[in-house]
Motif scaffolding. Structure first.
Motif, short mmCIF file in Angstrom:
data_model
loop_
_atom_site.label_atom_id
_atom_site.label_comp_id
_atom_site.label_asym_id
_atom_site.label_seq_id
_atom_site.Cartn_x
_atom_site.Cartn_y
_atom_site.Cartn_z
N VAL A 75 -7.99 74.39 -29.19
CA VAL A 75 -9.04 75.19 -28.53
C VAL A 75 -10.32 74.37 -28.41
O VAL A 75 -10.97 74.36 -27.37
N ILE A 76 -10.67 73.67 -29.49
CA ILE A 76 -11.86 72.80 -29.46
C ILE A 76 -11.70 71.74 -28.39
O ILE A 76 -12.63 71.47 -27.60
N ASP A 77 -10.51 71.14 -28.30
CA ASP A 77 -10.27 70.08 -27.31
C ASP A 77 -10.42 70.62 -25.89
O ASP A 77 -10.98 69.94 -25.01
N ARG A 78 -9.91 71.83 -25.63
CA ARG A 78 -10.02 72.41 -24.29
C ARG A 78 -11.48 72.64 -23.92
O ARG A 78 -11.89 72.39 -22.78
N HIS A 79 -12.26 73.10 -24.87
CA HIS A 79 -13.67 73.35 -24.57
C HIS A 79 -14.45 72.04 -24.42
O HIS A 79 -15.39 71.97 -23.63
N ARG A 80 -14.06 71.02 -25.16
CA ARG A 80 -14.70 69.71 -24.96
C ARG A 80 -14.40 69.18 -23.55
O ARG A 80 -15.29 68.62 -22.89
N ARG A 81 -13.17 69.36 -23.11
CA ARG A 81 -12.82 68.93 -21.74
C ARG A 81 -13.61 69.73 -20.71
O ARG A 81 -14.07 69.18 -19.70
N LEU A 113 -16.41 64.67 -46.25
CA LEU A 113 -15.52 65.47 -45.41
C LEU A 113 -16.26 65.87 -44.14
O LEU A 113 -17.47 66.11 -44.16
N VAL A 114 -15.54 65.94 -43.04
CA VAL A 114 -16.13 66.36 -41.77
C VAL A 114 -15.66 67.77 -41.48
O VAL A 114 -14.46 68.03 -41.37
N GLU A 115 -16.61 68.69 -41.37
CA GLU A 115 -16.27 70.08 -41.10
C GLU A 115 -15.96 70.26 -39.63
O GLU A 115 -16.71 69.81 -38.76
N PRO A 116 -14.83 70.90 -39.30
CA PRO A 116 -14.44 71.05 -37.90
C PRO A 116 -15.46 71.87 -37.11
O PRO A 116 -16.13 72.75 -37.65
N PRO A 117 -15.60 71.59 -35.82
CA PRO A 117 -16.48 72.39 -34.96
C PRO A 117 -15.95 73.81 -34.82
O PRO A 117 -14.80 74.11 -35.15
N VAL A 118 -16.81 74.68 -34.30
CA VAL A 118 -16.45 76.07 -34.04
C VAL A 118 -16.88 76.43 -32.63
O VAL A 118 -17.99 76.11 -32.22
N VAL A 119 -15.99 77.07 -31.89
CA VAL A 119 -16.36 77.64 -30.59
C VAL A 119 -16.65 79.12 -30.80
O VAL A 119 -15.84 79.85 -31.38
N TYR A 120 -17.82 79.54 -30.37
CA TYR A 120 -18.25 80.93 -30.49
C TYR A 120 -18.27 81.56 -29.11
O TYR A 120 -18.88 81.02 -28.17
N VAL A 121 -17.58 82.69 -28.98
CA VAL A 121 -17.55 83.43 -27.72
C VAL A 121 -18.03 84.85 -28.01
O VAL A 121 -17.39 85.59 -28.78
N ASP A 122 -19.15 85.22 -27.43
CA ASP A 122 -19.75 86.53 -27.69
C ASP A 122 -19.33 87.52 -26.62
O ASP A 122 -19.23 87.17 -25.44
N GLY A 123 -19.09 88.76 -27.02
CA GLY A 123 -18.71 89.81 -26.08
C GLY A 123 -19.46 91.08 -26.38
O GLY A 123 -20.16 91.19 -27.39
N TYR A 124 -19.33 92.05 -25.50
CA TYR A 124 -20.07 93.31 -25.65
C TYR A 124 -19.65 94.07 -26.90
O TYR A 124 -20.44 94.75 -27.53
N GLU A 125 -18.38 93.95 -27.28
CA GLU A 125 -17.86 94.71 -28.42
C GLU A 125 -17.56 93.85 -29.63
O GLU A 125 -17.02 94.34 -30.62
N GLY A 126 -17.89 92.57 -29.59
CA GLY A 126 -17.59 91.72 -30.74
C GLY A 126 -17.65 90.26 -30.36
O GLY A 126 -18.19 89.89 -29.31
N ALA A 127 -17.09 89.42 -31.21
CA ALA A 127 -17.17 87.98 -30.96
C ALA A 127 -15.92 87.30 -31.49
O ALA A 127 -15.19 87.83 -32.33
N LEU A 128 -15.68 86.09 -30.98
CA LEU A 128 -14.58 85.26 -31.43
C LEU A 128 -15.15 83.99 -32.04
O LEU A 128 -16.08 83.38 -31.49
N TYR A 129 -14.57 83.56 -33.16
CA TYR A 129 -14.89 82.28 -33.78
C TYR A 129 -13.60 81.46 -33.77
O TYR A 129 -12.65 81.77 -34.48
N LEU A 130 -13.56 80.44 -32.94
CA LEU A 130 -12.32 79.69 -32.69
C LEU A 130 -12.43 78.30 -33.30
O LEU A 130 -13.38 77.56 -33.02
N GLU A 131 -11.45 77.94 -34.13
CA GLU A 131 -11.49 76.67 -34.84
C GLU A 131 -10.27 75.81 -34.60
O GLU A 131 -10.24 74.66 -35.04
N GLN A 132 -9.26 76.33 -33.90
CA GLN A 132 -8.03 75.55 -33.71
C GLN A 132 -8.35 74.29 -32.91
O GLN A 132 -9.10 74.32 -31.94
#
Length: 301
Positions: free
Chosen positions: A267-273, A245-264
């Motif tokens: 979203v991955i395609d937009r960041h690859r572009r 199985l291939v585990e999907p990539p994760v986009v990590y966005v860090d902020g002052y008050e927390g973080a986002l873990y994006l797997e859709q």
């Protein structure tokens, strides 16, 4: 892979998909196998909970994943991989990630990032203002740490530097690759004395000599600076599991008050572009090294 949640995360993701496809909620799923809905949620997030193989089979029955079926066999094979990894980690005394001993020194959300970083085989990061953590010198890290919390005790500062140093060991892991796309502003920001930044930039050029590290700068003169739109982020990618199985990539966005873990996937395609567009306007490796040397000299001129 000690401390990694990768197979467990994959199993949780597959079980979530089966539950949603069956139209079941976490509450009824938990009641069916005598677990709380919170435990079902933690399992689906790839976190460790107390659950037996027989309960996994009961969940598959409840979700309509019948026997025999390819879906059922693949999930149970993946679950065996989770168990084998747990057993290996227990024998090695690494049932928890090494970073847990520093858990009082980082925000709770960062525990998940460290888990992903330890399991990844490729990290692509775009940064607008800071040197990426894996490429920082201890003195640069110290300056950032004391600037963020001037009242931090000397003991806590040193423990945070220890954590940062141990993180950097991932650069020596076989098959691990880092690509850093840095805004020119990253090279010009001074978190401390000019000598700190001079040493940091010299270190940046030194680490760029490694075969598994690529560093390229997006200069102020670059056309269409998409980095100003996408901001700073990290894209983590993972090796195939033993179950293929291939585990999907994760986009990590860090902020002052927390973080986002994006797997859709979108979203991955937009960041690859965005990465492709950043690479198109970034300096070459050689030109990057020249610019880094030039700016390093400016810091101590």
């Amino acid at each position: 892979m000690a401390g990694s949640s990768l197979p467990r995360r994959a199993a949780g993701r597959v079980l979530r998909d089966y539950r949603i496809r069956a139209g079941k909620g976490q509450l009824v799923a938990g009641l069916h196998i005598e677990l709380s809905p919170q435990s079902i949620g933690r399992m689906e997030d790839g976190r460790k909970i107390k659950i037996s193989t027989s309960q996994i089979r009961d969940l598959l029955d409840f979700y309509g994943v019948g026997h025999p079926s390819k879906e059922r066999d693949e999930l149970l094979a993946l679950w065996e991989e989770v168990k084998l990894q747990d057993q290996a980690a227990k024998l090695q005394g690494t049932t928890k990630g090494w970073w847990r001993s520093y858990s009082d020194q980082f925000a709770s959300h960062f525990d998940h990032y460290l888990n992903l970083e330890s399991a990844a085989n490729k990290l692509t990061t775009h940064q607008l203002s800071l040197i990426p953590g894996l490429l920082q010198t201890s003195e640069y890290r110290r300056a950032l740490t004391t600037a963020a919390d001037p009242q931090l005790s000397a003991v806590d500062v040193e423990r945070r530097l220890e954590l940062a140093a141990r993180r950097r060991l991932v650069l020596d892991k076989e098959g691990f690759h880092v690509k850093a796309l840095l805004s020119e502003s990253v090279l010009r920001q001074r978190p401390g004395a000019p000598t700190i930044m001079d040493a940091q930039l010299r270190h940046l050029n030194a680490v760029a000599e490694r075969d598994n590290v690529t560093i390229r700068v997006v200069p102020f003169s670059a056309p269409a600076p998409i980095g100003l739109v996408v901001r700073s982020f990290a894209l983590l990618e993972f090796p195939p599991l033993a179950s293929r199985l291939v585990e999907p990539p994760v986009v990590y966005v860090d902020g002052y008050e927390g973080a986002l873990y994006l797997e859709q996937s979108e979203v991955i395609d937009r960041h690859r572009r965005a990465i492709i567009e950043l690479e198109q306007v970034a300096l070459s490796g050689a030109a990057t090294r020249d610019l880094v040397w030039s700016i390093a000299k400016e810091h101590t001129a």
